[in-house]
Enzyme design. Structure first.
Site, PDB file in Angstrom:
ATOM      1  N   CYS A  28      22.852  19.576  44.666  1.00  0.00           N
ATOM      2  CA  CYS A  28      23.120  19.686  46.101  1.00  0.00           C
ATOM      3  C   CYS A  28      22.009  18.953  46.841  1.00  0.00           C
ATOM      4  O   CYS A  28      20.827  19.223  46.611  1.00  0.00           O
ATOM      5  CB  CYS A  28      23.151  21.158  46.511  1.00  0.00           C
ATOM      6  SG  CYS A  28      23.191  21.363  48.289  1.00  0.00           S
TER       7      CYS A  28
ATOM      8  N   GLU B 258      37.412  54.941  55.977  1.00  0.00           N
ATOM      9  CA  GLU B 258      36.951  53.674  56.550  1.00  0.00           C
ATOM     10  C   GLU B 258      36.444  53.904  57.962  1.00  0.00           C
ATOM     11  O   GLU B 258      37.058  54.620  58.741  1.00  0.00           O
ATOM     12  CB  GLU B 258      38.081  52.640  56.519  1.00  0.00           C
ATOM     13  CG  GLU B 258      37.758  51.301  57.160  1.00  0.00           C
ATOM     14  CD  GLU B 258      36.467  50.646  56.677  1.00  0.00           C
ATOM     15  OE1 GLU B 258      36.251  50.546  55.457  1.00  0.00           O
ATOM     16  OE2 GLU B 258      35.649  50.250  57.530  1.00  0.00           O
TER      17      GLU B 258
ATOM     18  N   CYS C 191      21.374  28.971  49.525  1.00  0.00           N
ATOM     19  CA  CYS C 191      21.330  29.147  48.062  1.00  0.00           C
ATOM     20  C   CYS C 191      19.881  29.288  47.615  1.00  0.00           C
ATOM     21  O   CYS C 191      19.219  28.304  47.285  1.00  0.00           O
ATOM     22  CB  CYS C 191      21.995  27.952  47.378  1.00  0.00           C
ATOM     23  SG  CYS C 191      23.772  27.913  47.622  1.00  0.00           S
TER      24      CYS C 191
ATOM     25  N   GLN D 132      36.080  40.084  50.462  1.00  0.00           N
ATOM     26  CA  GLN D 132      35.204  39.498  49.455  1.00  0.00           C
ATOM     27  C   GLN D 132      35.176  37.985  49.711  1.00  0.00           C
ATOM     28  O   GLN D 132      36.106  37.441  50.317  1.00  0.00           O
ATOM     29  CB  GLN D 132      35.721  39.828  48.044  1.00  0.00           C
ATOM     30  CG  GLN D 132      35.827  41.324  47.751  1.00  0.00           C
ATOM     31  CD  GLN D 132      34.497  42.071  47.867  1.00  0.00           C
ATOM     32  OE1 GLN D 132      33.434  41.492  47.637  1.00  0.00           O
ATOM     33  NE2 GLN D 132      34.546  43.336  48.255  1.00  0.00           N
TER      34      GLN D 132
ATOM     35  N   CYS E 294      29.109  21.428  51.657  1.00  0.00           N
ATOM     36  CA  CYS E 294      28.500  22.577  50.979  1.00  0.00           C
ATOM     37  C   CYS E 294      29.255  22.755  49.675  1.00  0.00           C
ATOM     38  O   CYS E 294      30.469  22.993  49.671  1.00  0.00           O
ATOM     39  CB  CYS E 294      28.583  23.833  51.851  1.00  0.00           C
ATOM     40  SG  CYS E 294      28.077  25.297  50.942  1.00  0.00           S
TER      41      CYS E 294
ATOM     42  N   CYS F  93      27.217  45.469  46.584  1.00  0.00           N
ATOM     43  CA  CYS F  93      26.607  44.144  46.743  1.00  0.00           C
ATOM     44  C   CYS F  93      25.106  44.298  46.972  1.00  0.00           C
ATOM     45  O   CYS F  93      24.434  43.344  47.307  1.00  0.00           O
ATOM     46  CB  CYS F  93      27.249  43.414  47.922  1.00  0.00           C
ATOM     47  SG  CYS F  93      26.985  44.270  49.476  1.00  0.00           S
TER      48      CYS F  93
ATOM     49  N   ASN G 219      32.776  51.751  47.477  1.00  0.00           N
ATOM     50  CA  ASN G 219      32.420  50.351  47.722  1.00  0.00           C
ATOM     51  C   ASN G 219      31.755  50.260  49.097  1.00  0.00           C
ATOM     52  O   ASN G 219      32.332  49.755  50.054  1.00  0.00           O
ATOM     53  CB  ASN G 219      33.675  49.470  47.639  1.00  0.00           C
ATOM     54  CG  ASN G 219      33.382  47.978  47.764  1.00  0.00           C
ATOM     55  OD1 ASN G 219      34.243  47.185  48.114  1.00  0.00           O
ATOM     56  ND2 ASN G 219      32.180  47.566  47.488  1.00  0.00           N
TER      57      ASN G 219
ATOM     58  N   CYS H  80      18.035  24.128  52.531  1.00  0.00           N
ATOM     59  CA  CYS H  80      19.019  25.114  52.989  1.00  0.00           C
ATOM     60  C   CYS H  80      18.666  26.508  52.477  1.00  0.00           C
ATOM     61  O   CYS H  80      18.359  26.690  51.303  1.00  0.00           O
ATOM     62  CB  CYS H  80      20.396  24.691  52.495  1.00  0.00           C
ATOM     63  SG  CYS H  80      21.673  25.879  52.896  1.00  0.00           S
TER      64      CYS H  80
HETATM   65  C1  LIG Z   1      31.595  46.150  51.131  1.00  0.00           C
HETATM   66  S1  LIG Z   1      32.864  46.571  52.281  1.00  0.00           S
HETATM   67  C2  LIG Z   1      34.189  46.911  51.178  1.00  0.00           C
HETATM   68  C3  LIG Z   1      35.575  46.773  51.715  1.00  0.00           C
HETATM   69  C4  LIG Z   1      36.701  46.749  50.669  1.00  0.00           C
HETATM   70  N1  LIG Z   1      36.548  47.748  49.649  1.00  0.00           N
HETATM   71  C5  LIG Z   1      36.878  45.377  50.066  1.00  0.00           C
HETATM   72  O1  LIG Z   1      36.782  45.210  48.837  1.00  0.00           O
HETATM   73  O2  LIG Z   1      37.137  44.413  50.836  1.00  0.00           O
HETATM   74  C6  LIG Z   1      32.306  48.151  52.799  1.00  0.00           C
HETATM   75  C7  LIG Z   1      33.249  48.890  53.710  1.00  0.00           C
HETATM   76  O3  LIG Z   1      32.650  50.169  54.019  1.00  0.00           O
HETATM   77  C8  LIG Z   1      32.913  50.473  55.382  1.00  0.00           C
HETATM   78  N2  LIG Z   1      31.930  51.456  55.858  1.00  0.00           N
HETATM   79  C9  LIG Z   1      30.661  51.204  56.245  1.00  0.00           C
HETATM   80  N3  LIG Z   1      30.057  52.357  56.654  1.00  0.00           N
HETATM   81  C10 LIG Z   1      30.974  53.329  56.520  1.00  0.00           C
HETATM   82  C11 LIG Z   1      30.943  54.731  56.792  1.00  0.00           C
HETATM   83  N4  LIG Z   1      29.854  55.291  57.290  1.00  0.00           N
HETATM   84  N5  LIG Z   1      32.049  55.478  56.538  1.00  0.00           N
HETATM   85  C12 LIG Z   1      33.167  54.859  56.035  1.00  0.00           C
HETATM   86  N6  LIG Z   1      33.244  53.523  55.767  1.00  0.00           N
HETATM   87  C13 LIG Z   1      32.172  52.761  56.001  1.00  0.00           C
HETATM   88  C14 LIG Z   1      32.802  49.109  56.058  1.00  0.00           C
HETATM   89  O4  LIG Z   1      33.404  49.105  57.343  1.00  0.00           O
HETATM   90  C15 LIG Z   1      33.488  48.192  55.037  1.00  0.00           C
HETATM   91  O5  LIG Z   1      34.868  48.097  55.287  1.00  0.00           O
END
Ligand SMILES: C[S@@+](CC[C@H](N)C(=O)[O-])C[C@H]1O[C@@H](n2cnc3c(N)ncnc32)[C@H](O)[C@@H]1O
Length: 364
Positions: free
Chosen positions: A6, A249, A15, A198, A84, A319, A295, A12
């Site tokens: 790159c 959510e 990365c 994602q 990119c 993540c 997640n 940059c």
């Molecule tokens: C890493 S994302 C994952 C979304 C989904 N599982 C995906 O694969 O696209 C984390 C999610 O957690 C939600 N979130 C963050 N804080 C939260 C909370 N206090 N209670 C419930 N959900 C929450 C965010 O809005 C987001 O949609």
């Protein structure tokens, strides 16, 4: 694998590991994760790669003084990135088109995404003042709208043209920007351009299939999902035909999209949708669930695991391995052990990692 050549690798900030070979990056990610989880008995750490570049289906760049890109870690200014290598071919083409139009403003952040069907979406996260000026001057937005869907501001408002020819912004519009799996078939997911997804269709196809396979094997009756977003993991988690799921959510627009996605699949009988901040203590009875699917965002699941956790299994995708490590410590104390631990390398050339893990309760 060949190194990625790159031309912006020395400046940059996007990365931060690109100057190391991909093999070194892989070994460093495995070592980082092992060090964070040092006090636990670990299964072999698996590393799932999708190649060294060309993965991304969405980008988040900044426009500043005619430069479109990311911060330079040398000048601290925006480095212009006409190319990119992390972008998929179709996303690179969309970026080229966006750059050709040159926004008549001095500074702002923007997202470009390309759907699995190669539709293009733009999210202009510009100041209210800039949005107002662009709506009035029209030409730039009309040209952008010829290329793709346009959304503006923090509330993801959609651009539209009034019968008078004037431009306005109104209710967010939901389109099929990503896809997941349900019953081993790909299904489109509605969201706004600005919604969380994602970063790559390719890695996400692998992740969602893995969730589906795990859930088919685990045969949970009752699933509690934290951080459902627009439903990316929700639908594959329903792989076992009798299972039900409670989806938690926080984000309003993700929740709206999730609701629409559940309705369009006719799964309202199996999915209980709850909107709220579930990092705080809740009245949910966690012992009612035999699978937790977690997640969270970088800040983790907060107080959620402080209640009565007795589920047979926990799938935790993160993540941010630092918070995963904290929660792993807590789950270990409750009698859970890690069965599978996978680094899903959807951020190659960076030190970021996505970790997919499966815990089971040791019943002794
Ligand atoms: C890493 S994302 C994952 C979304 C989904 N599982 C995906 O694969 O696209 C984390 C999610 O957690 C939600 N979130 C963050 N804080 C939260 C909370 N206090 N209670 C419930 N959900 C929450 C965010 O809005 C987001 O949609």
């Amino acid at each position: 694998m060949d190194p990625v050549l790159c031309q912006y690798s020395h400046v940059c900030s996007g990365c931060d590991a690109i100057l190391s070979s991909y093999e070194t990056q892989k070994n460093q990610k495995i070592a980082t994760l092992r060090n964070l989880l040092t006090s636990h008995t670990l299964p072999e750490i698996q590393f799932q790669s999708f190649g060294t570049h060309g993965l991304r289906s969405r980008l988040d760049f900044v426009f500043d003084n005619h430069n479109f890109g990311l911060y330079s870690h040398i000048t601290r200014k925006i480095e212009d990135l006409p190319i990119c290598l992390q972008l998929s071919d179709s996303l690179q083409l969309a970026l080229n088109q966006f750059r050709n139009l040159k926004p008549p403003i001095s500074k702002g952040s923007f997202r470009i995404r390309v759907s699995p069907q190669e539709e293009i979406g733009f999210w202009l996260d510009f100041s209210n003042e800039n949005i107002k000026d662009l709506l009035q001057s029209r030409d730039y937005l009309l040209a952008l709208q010829e290329i793709g869907h346009v959304e503006m501001g923090q509330r993801h408002k959609a651009l539209y043209q009034k019968p008078s020819g004037e431009l306005g912004i109104g209710q967010p519009q939901f389109h099929h920007w990503s896809e997941t799996v349900f019953e081993h078939k790909k299904i489109p997911l509605l969201s706004t351009v600005a919604s969380f997804t994602q970063p790559s269709h390719i890695s996400n196809a692998w992740i969602t299939e893995k969730i589906e396979n795990w859930c088919e094997t685990l045969k949970p009756q009752n699933i509690l999902e934290f951080g459902s977003g627009i439903g990316n993991l929700t639908f594959p988690a329903l792989a076992y035909k009798n299972s039900k799921l409670t989806a938690l959510e926080f984000d309003g627009l993700s929740f709206q999209a999730l609701t629409k996605n559940v309705e369009s699949l006719g799964l309202g009988q199996r999915i209980d949708l709850r909107r709220g901040d579930y990092r705080k203590s809740t009245d949910l009875k966690l012992s009612d669930y035999d699978l937790l699917l977690l997640n969270p965002a970088r800040n983790g699941v907060g107080e959620l695991l402080k209640s009565d956790v007795t589920s047979d299994s926990i799938i935790y995708m993160s993540c941010y391995p630092e918070t995963l490590a904290l929660d792993t410590q807590h789950l270990n104390n409750l009698g859970y052990s890690l069965q599978e631990l996978i680094i899903v390398d959807q951020f190659p050339q960076t030190t970021h990692m996505e970790v997919l893990s499966l815990f089971t309760l040791c019943k002794s």
